[in-house]
Design an enzyme around this catalytic site. Sequence first.
Site, PDB file in Angstrom:
ATOM      1  N   SER A  75       5.644   4.065  -9.286  1.00  0.00           N
ATOM      2  CA  SER A  75       5.253   4.816  -8.088  1.00  0.00           C
ATOM      3  C   SER A  75       3.848   5.382  -8.194  1.00  0.00           C
ATOM      4  O   SER A  75       3.401   5.789  -9.272  1.00  0.00           O
ATOM      5  CB  SER A  75       6.230   5.979  -7.908  1.00  0.00           C
ATOM      6  OG  SER A  75       5.725   6.916  -6.994  1.00  0.00           O
ATOM      7  N   GLU A 129       3.208   8.201  -7.318  1.00  0.00           N
ATOM      8  CA  GLU A 129       3.401   9.594  -7.767  1.00  0.00           C
ATOM      9  C   GLU A 129       2.967   9.758  -9.229  1.00  0.00           C
ATOM     10  O   GLU A 129       2.719  10.868  -9.682  1.00  0.00           O
ATOM     11  CB  GLU A 129       4.865   9.998  -7.632  1.00  0.00           C
ATOM     12  CG  GLU A 129       5.263  10.496  -6.260  1.00  0.00           C
ATOM     13  CD  GLU A 129       4.678  11.863  -5.918  1.00  0.00           C
ATOM     14  OE1 GLU A 129       4.863  12.797  -6.687  1.00  0.00           O
ATOM     15  OE2 GLU A 129       4.032  11.957  -4.863  1.00  0.00           O
ATOM     16  N   TYR A 133       9.943  14.030 -10.992  1.00  0.00           N
ATOM     17  CA  TYR A 133      10.084  12.648 -10.531  1.00  0.00           C
ATOM     18  C   TYR A 133       8.929  11.791 -11.061  1.00  0.00           C
ATOM     19  O   TYR A 133       9.139  10.711 -11.625  1.00  0.00           O
ATOM     20  CB  TYR A 133      10.116  12.609  -8.997  1.00  0.00           C
ATOM     21  CG  TYR A 133       9.986  11.215  -8.420  1.00  0.00           C
ATOM     22  CD1 TYR A 133      11.084  10.362  -8.337  1.00  0.00           C
ATOM     23  CD2 TYR A 133       8.750  10.745  -7.953  1.00  0.00           C
ATOM     24  CE1 TYR A 133      10.958   9.076  -7.815  1.00  0.00           C
ATOM     25  CE2 TYR A 133       8.622   9.467  -7.432  1.00  0.00           C
ATOM     26  CZ  TYR A 133       9.728   8.637  -7.354  1.00  0.00           C
ATOM     27  OH  TYR A 133       9.599   7.365  -6.849  1.00  0.00           O
TER      28      TYR A 133
HETATM   29  P1  NAP Z   1      15.984   5.325  -1.689  1.00  0.00           P
HETATM   30  O1  NAP Z   1      16.051   4.931  -0.256  1.00  0.00           O
HETATM   31  O2  NAP Z   1      16.133   6.748  -2.063  1.00  0.00           O
HETATM   32  O3  NAP Z   1      17.108   4.464  -2.462  1.00  0.00           O
HETATM   33  C1  NAP Z   1      17.492   4.776  -3.782  1.00  0.00           C
HETATM   34  C2  NAP Z   1      18.664   3.903  -4.154  1.00  0.00           C
HETATM   35  O4  NAP Z   1      19.050   4.186  -5.502  1.00  0.00           O
HETATM   36  C3  NAP Z   1      19.927   4.100  -3.301  1.00  0.00           C
HETATM   37  O5  NAP Z   1      20.521   2.855  -3.059  1.00  0.00           O
HETATM   38  C4  NAP Z   1      20.806   4.942  -4.219  1.00  0.00           C
HETATM   39  O6  NAP Z   1      22.192   4.790  -3.978  1.00  0.00           O
HETATM   40  C5  NAP Z   1      20.455   4.315  -5.569  1.00  0.00           C
HETATM   41  N1  NAP Z   1      20.851   5.128  -6.720  1.00  0.00           N
HETATM   42  C6  NAP Z   1      20.475   6.394  -6.982  1.00  0.00           C
HETATM   43  N2  NAP Z   1      20.997   6.783  -8.154  1.00  0.00           N
HETATM   44  C7  NAP Z   1      21.717   5.745  -8.642  1.00  0.00           C
HETATM   45  C8  NAP Z   1      22.498   5.532  -9.807  1.00  0.00           C
HETATM   46  N3  NAP Z   1      22.665   6.478 -10.727  1.00  0.00           N
HETATM   47  N4  NAP Z   1      23.096   4.318  -9.998  1.00  0.00           N
HETATM   48  C9  NAP Z   1      22.958   3.371  -9.074  1.00  0.00           C
HETATM   49  N5  NAP Z   1      22.242   3.511  -7.932  1.00  0.00           N
HETATM   50  C10 NAP Z   1      21.632   4.688  -7.728  1.00  0.00           C
HETATM   51  O7  NAP Z   1      14.620   4.822  -2.345  1.00  0.00           O
HETATM   52  P2  NAP Z   1      13.571   3.723  -1.814  1.00  0.00           P
HETATM   53  O8  NAP Z   1      12.578   4.380  -0.934  1.00  0.00           O
HETATM   54  O9  NAP Z   1      14.303   2.535  -1.363  1.00  0.00           O
HETATM   55  O10 NAP Z   1      12.793   3.384  -3.158  1.00  0.00           O
HETATM   56  C11 NAP Z   1      13.241   2.367  -4.043  1.00  0.00           C
HETATM   57  C12 NAP Z   1      12.641   2.596  -5.419  1.00  0.00           C
HETATM   58  O11 NAP Z   1      11.223   2.557  -5.333  1.00  0.00           O
HETATM   59  C13 NAP Z   1      12.975   3.938  -6.032  1.00  0.00           C
HETATM   60  O12 NAP Z   1      13.058   3.738  -7.436  1.00  0.00           O
HETATM   61  C14 NAP Z   1      11.779   4.801  -5.710  1.00  0.00           C
HETATM   62  O13 NAP Z   1      11.644   5.843  -6.654  1.00  0.00           O
HETATM   63  C15 NAP Z   1      10.668   3.776  -5.825  1.00  0.00           C
HETATM   64  N6  NAP Z   1       9.480   4.000  -5.011  1.00  0.00           N
HETATM   65  C16 NAP Z   1       9.595   4.222  -3.682  1.00  0.00           C
HETATM   66  C17 NAP Z   1       8.455   4.362  -2.918  1.00  0.00           C
HETATM   67  C18 NAP Z   1       8.522   4.582  -1.433  1.00  0.00           C
HETATM   68  O14 NAP Z   1       7.518   4.980  -0.849  1.00  0.00           O
HETATM   69  N7  NAP Z   1       9.637   4.302  -0.795  1.00  0.00           N
HETATM   70  C19 NAP Z   1       7.185   4.291  -3.524  1.00  0.00           C
HETATM   71  C20 NAP Z   1       7.121   4.040  -4.895  1.00  0.00           C
HETATM   72  C21 NAP Z   1       8.273   3.869  -5.640  1.00  0.00           C
HETATM   73  P3  NAP Z   1      22.972   5.705  -2.877  1.00  0.00           P
HETATM   74  O15 NAP Z   1      22.780   4.991  -1.574  1.00  0.00           O
HETATM   75  O16 NAP Z   1      24.355   5.676  -3.395  1.00  0.00           O
HETATM   76  O17 NAP Z   1      22.328   7.064  -2.893  1.00  0.00           O
HETATM   77  O1  G4F Z   2       7.439  11.927   2.382  1.00  0.00           O
HETATM   78  P1  G4F Z   2       7.351  12.669   1.098  1.00  0.00           P
HETATM   79  O2  G4F Z   2       8.529  13.477   0.706  1.00  0.00           O
HETATM   80  O3  G4F Z   2       6.953  11.607   0.005  1.00  0.00           O
HETATM   81  P2  G4F Z   2       6.291  11.724  -1.447  1.00  0.00           P
HETATM   82  O4  G4F Z   2       6.524  13.051  -2.058  1.00  0.00           O
HETATM   83  O5  G4F Z   2       4.877  11.285  -1.319  1.00  0.00           O
HETATM   84  O6  G4F Z   2       7.140  10.673  -2.287  1.00  0.00           O
HETATM   85  C1  G4F Z   2       7.470   9.389  -1.758  1.00  0.00           C
HETATM   86  O7  G4F Z   2       6.468   8.471  -2.105  1.00  0.00           O
HETATM   87  C2  G4F Z   2       6.336   8.216  -3.514  1.00  0.00           C
HETATM   88  C3  G4F Z   2       5.194   7.220  -3.684  1.00  0.00           C
HETATM   89  O8  G4F Z   2       3.987   7.918  -3.782  1.00  0.00           O
HETATM   90  C4  G4F Z   2       7.644   7.673  -4.021  1.00  0.00           C
HETATM   91  F1  G4F Z   2       7.530   7.350  -5.337  1.00  0.00           F
HETATM   92  C5  G4F Z   2       8.735   8.693  -3.816  1.00  0.00           C
HETATM   93  O9  G4F Z   2       9.983   8.148  -4.260  1.00  0.00           O
HETATM   94  C6  G4F Z   2       8.832   8.981  -2.326  1.00  0.00           C
HETATM   95  O10 G4F Z   2       9.275   7.809  -1.683  1.00  0.00           O
HETATM   96  O11 G4F Z   2       6.107  13.685   1.139  1.00  0.00           O
HETATM   97  C7  G4F Z   2       4.797  13.255   1.479  1.00  0.00           C
HETATM   98  C8  G4F Z   2       3.884  14.474   1.645  1.00  0.00           C
HETATM   99  C9  G4F Z   2       3.955  15.482   0.493  1.00  0.00           C
HETATM  100  O12 G4F Z   2       2.661  15.846   0.133  1.00  0.00           O
HETATM  101  C10 G4F Z   2       4.686  16.671   1.066  1.00  0.00           C
HETATM  102  O13 G4F Z   2       4.310  17.930   0.514  1.00  0.00           O
HETATM  103  O14 G4F Z   2       4.300  15.184   2.807  1.00  0.00           O
HETATM  104  C11 G4F Z   2       4.265  16.563   2.520  1.00  0.00           C
HETATM  105  N1  G4F Z   2       5.167  17.259   3.432  1.00  0.00           N
HETATM  106  C12 G4F Z   2       4.779  18.191   4.349  1.00  0.00           C
HETATM  107  N2  G4F Z   2       5.848  18.653   5.000  1.00  0.00           N
HETATM  108  C13 G4F Z   2       6.495  17.111   3.508  1.00  0.00           C
HETATM  109  C14 G4F Z   2       6.931  17.992   4.496  1.00  0.00           C
HETATM  110  N3  G4F Z   2       7.357  16.305   2.833  1.00  0.00           N
HETATM  111  C15 G4F Z   2       8.660  16.358   3.161  1.00  0.00           C
HETATM  112  N4  G4F Z   2       9.520  15.534   2.521  1.00  0.00           N
HETATM  113  N5  G4F Z   2       9.138  17.228   4.116  1.00  0.00           N
HETATM  114  C16 G4F Z   2       8.310  18.072   4.804  1.00  0.00           C
HETATM  115  O15 G4F Z   2       8.748  18.845   5.653  1.00  0.00           O
END
Ligand code: NAP
Ligand code: G4F
Length: 334
Positions: A123, A125, A147
């Site tokens: 990520s 992050e 995280y």
């Molecule tokens: P998400 O919607 O939160 O999905 C997470 C998945 O992980 C869900 O299917 C959840 O199952 C499963 N899970 C959580 N704990 C588990 C466990 N102990 N055993 C088995 N399954 C488990 O996340 P996403 O946005 O699709 O992201 C996918 C991956 O990419 C994650 O690793 C996230 O950290 C990473 N990532 C995401 C972003 C982004 O912007 N979306 C960016 C960079 C990296 P349940 O449905 O049962 O909760």
């Molecule tokens: O949408 P966010 O919660 O995403 P964040 O923290 O960037 O993390 C996501 O992206 C990562 C990749 O860079 C992934 F690895 C991670 O698993 C996840 O998918 O927050 C984005 C920004 C933050 O700076 C937060 O402080 O939005 C700001 N924010 C402002 N108001 C808020 C809010 N975030 C959330 N969730 N809720 C608010 O009300």
Amino acid sequence: MPTALVTGVTGQDGSYLAEFLLSRGYQVIGMVRRTSTINFDRIRHIQDQIEIVQGDLLDQMSLIAILQEYHPQEVYNLAAQSFVPTSFTQPVLTGEFTALGVTRMLEAIRIVDPTIRFYQASSSEMFGKVVEVPQRETTPFYPRSPYGVAKVYGHWLTVNYRESYNIYGCSGILFNHESPRRGLEFVTHKITHAVARIKMGLADELRLGNLQAQRDWGYAGDYVRAMWLMLQQDAPEDYVIATGETHSVQEFVEEAFGYQDLDWQEYVVQDPKFYRPAEVDLLVGDASKAGRELGWEPTVDFRGLVRLMVDADLRTLQDPSQGYPSAAEEVPQR
Ligand code: NAP
Ligand code: G4F
């Protein structure tokens, strides 16, 4: 027919990746953890084409048993506790899922079949308090949340198993990617869902935290293609996947409210409850290595992303019985 195991298949990315792999003729094994109620909403439209198996990143034996039974050639490790604020309130659990879960899966691969190709969901992050702009594969990490720290662990473990055991392991350093399937607590979907509710007269306020944070937001359907491409190369490497554009949360708000002819200042309230103990102020990625070596490029820009999410929320609120459309229906021109 190649076989792929996808952990986190019920999540945003897992659902798009499963759809993508099916379209390429894969047998898809989707790992789900046991829950008291089924949460297959995101994969309902492809559920009958996926083999769903129970497993948990907390349980080493379940991972070994799945690899022994299904013999996948590729494993995509997308499961994680992925919400940054929860990682501050549940740091130990986040470490178990998001960091040690990677060890359990890599150990299962090493024991059962070290020729399996492995994708780790790293990520942006990990860059946290960034030391370079834009961030690229060589930028040092400075995570700002439990995280982010857990993801750094998973990232380096993947590198270590590649170097120690010659496992084909890749880390995709993905910047934020969003879609109508994004969890509602993430800021983009929280905003677009609120805009749709306000437009329909169902709400009159949106409470947000830090509006000045900047993110490089792309479309999830584009990002899962990059995951697959990483596992099709001659040699495993790590890649940044990003659009190269950054926008503040406020800009996202302005775009989403403006799209529906609403004045955001009448509805948005800043609430310190949503501030984080430590913030990531600015993320913007340089995905030129992925462009050069994988031929990957994003197809949806910032405005297109905001609009497709608002449109989808309006549609779902108008007819809640509708399931999720496929990625091809969401963005037909891709
Ligand atoms: P998400 O919607 O939160 O999905 C997470 C998945 O992980 C869900 O299917 C959840 O199952 C499963 N899970 C959580 N704990 C588990 C466990 N102990 N055993 C088995 N399954 C488990 O996340 P996403 O946005 O699709 O992201 C996918 C991956 O990419 C994650 O690793 C996230 O950290 C990473 N990532 C995401 C972003 C982004 O912007 N979306 C960016 C960079 C990296 P349940 O449905 O049962 O909760
Ligand atoms: O949408 P966010 O919660 O995403 P964040 O923290 O960037 O993390 C996501 O992206 C990562 C990749 O860079 C992934 F690895 C991670 O698993 C996840 O998918 O927050 C984005 C920004 C933050 O700076 C937060 O402080 O939005 C700001 N924010 C402002 N108001 C808020 C809010 N975030 C959330 N969730 N809720 C608010 O009300």
